[in-house]
Design an enzyme around this catalytic site. Sequence first.
Site, short mmCIF file in Angstrom:
data_model
loop_
_atom_site.label_atom_id
_atom_site.label_comp_id
_atom_site.label_asym_id
_atom_site.label_seq_id
_atom_site.Cartn_x
_atom_site.Cartn_y
_atom_site.Cartn_z
N LYS A 153 4.12 11.62 -0.52
CA LYS A 153 5.19 10.63 -0.66
C LYS A 153 6.22 10.84 0.44
CE LYS A 153 4.19 8.57 -4.64
NZ LYS A 153 4.05 7.11 -4.75
N LYS A 258 -4.49 -0.87 -8.62
CA LYS A 258 -4.17 -0.17 -9.86
C LYS A 258 -4.71 -1.02 -11.01
CE LYS A 258 -0.01 2.40 -8.60
NZ LYS A 258 -0.19 2.55 -7.16
MG MG Z 1 1.48 3.79 -3.55
#
Ligand code: MG
Length: 347
Positions: A153, A258
């Site tokens: 991240k 997702k």
């Molecule tokens: Mg992502």
Amino acid sequence: MRFTQEERTRRVGQMGYSLSFKSYRLPMRQPLRTAQGWWSEREGVIVRLEDKDGQMGWGEIAPISGWGGGDLSEAKAVLERLGASPTGAELSEIAAPGGCLGFALGAALGQLGGRLPSVHDYLPVAGLLPAGRDVLRAVEQKLEVGFRTFKWKVGVGDPRDEQVLLDDLLGNLPDGARVRLDANGGWDRRVAERWLEVCAERPMIEFVEQPTDPANKDLLLGLAGDFPTTLALDEAVIGKEDFEQWMELGWPGVFVLKPALWGDPGELVAAVNGSTADVVISSSLETGIGARQVLEIAFGLPKLDRALGTGVWPLFSNTELNGPSAVPFVRSTDIERLNPIVVWEAL
Ligand code: MG
């Protein structure tokens, strides 16, 4: 065997089901830090459908606030209205528009109609690395257990500090390892361009995920054309409609999908198998019930050749609630070991 929406509607339309659901609010073992802030608990709903033969189908409603794909309280209100014994036609109608409710009901109905066929024995998983300096300690642990693809991240701290950390991180990796950077849409054009210049000289970068605002298609397409590093869309592709739009625009990079936000698992498999899209299947932080369905989808995609974005578990302190934890490869037998009844009873 799988059925199309119409066949399934005809077949199960008149059939009555017993519907029950449980809401959960679970603290995460470790809060997650993203470019959008800290995330420390997960809320969702587990759906259980039982047919007249006592067969059970399971689904999970696990939207991410602000991402699209539906809202948890709305989804609960729909379930309340459905009552305890909806027909298959009622359930299919609610699942049809997609999103988190479509995922849960589509999954539960799909399981009652037969499992998705599995075409892989095992698939690699990308290890999720924490933002900031913690990345260096975390990567050592992940290397030890065998991970070779990592996701870090970024867009959380100062870009110059993160770029120094990136070189420390890459310096610790063996040949053949790959790193995905995920900015969660947090960079503006100037910051993204500087990052992509840095990445251009670092071939260990597999791709840069959602560098900039998901709503600004021109900027994303421009960056994808101007720099050699592959870009991936994540927040920009929530459901089928987004996917089809970006395919039409000729998106040259990766699609991070997702399933828990997309809708019916069977439709996702059909859309991806019917396209040339380069896809990563990703968790959106589900319990073992959603995890099982997400993994079944991935194992049903013959062209999938990128590591899964499912390296998020153990997410919850109660081990019974997690998907496959800290494994660099998921085997199809790991999926069968995820028992929905255990999750249901642990909640
Ligand atoms: Mg992502």
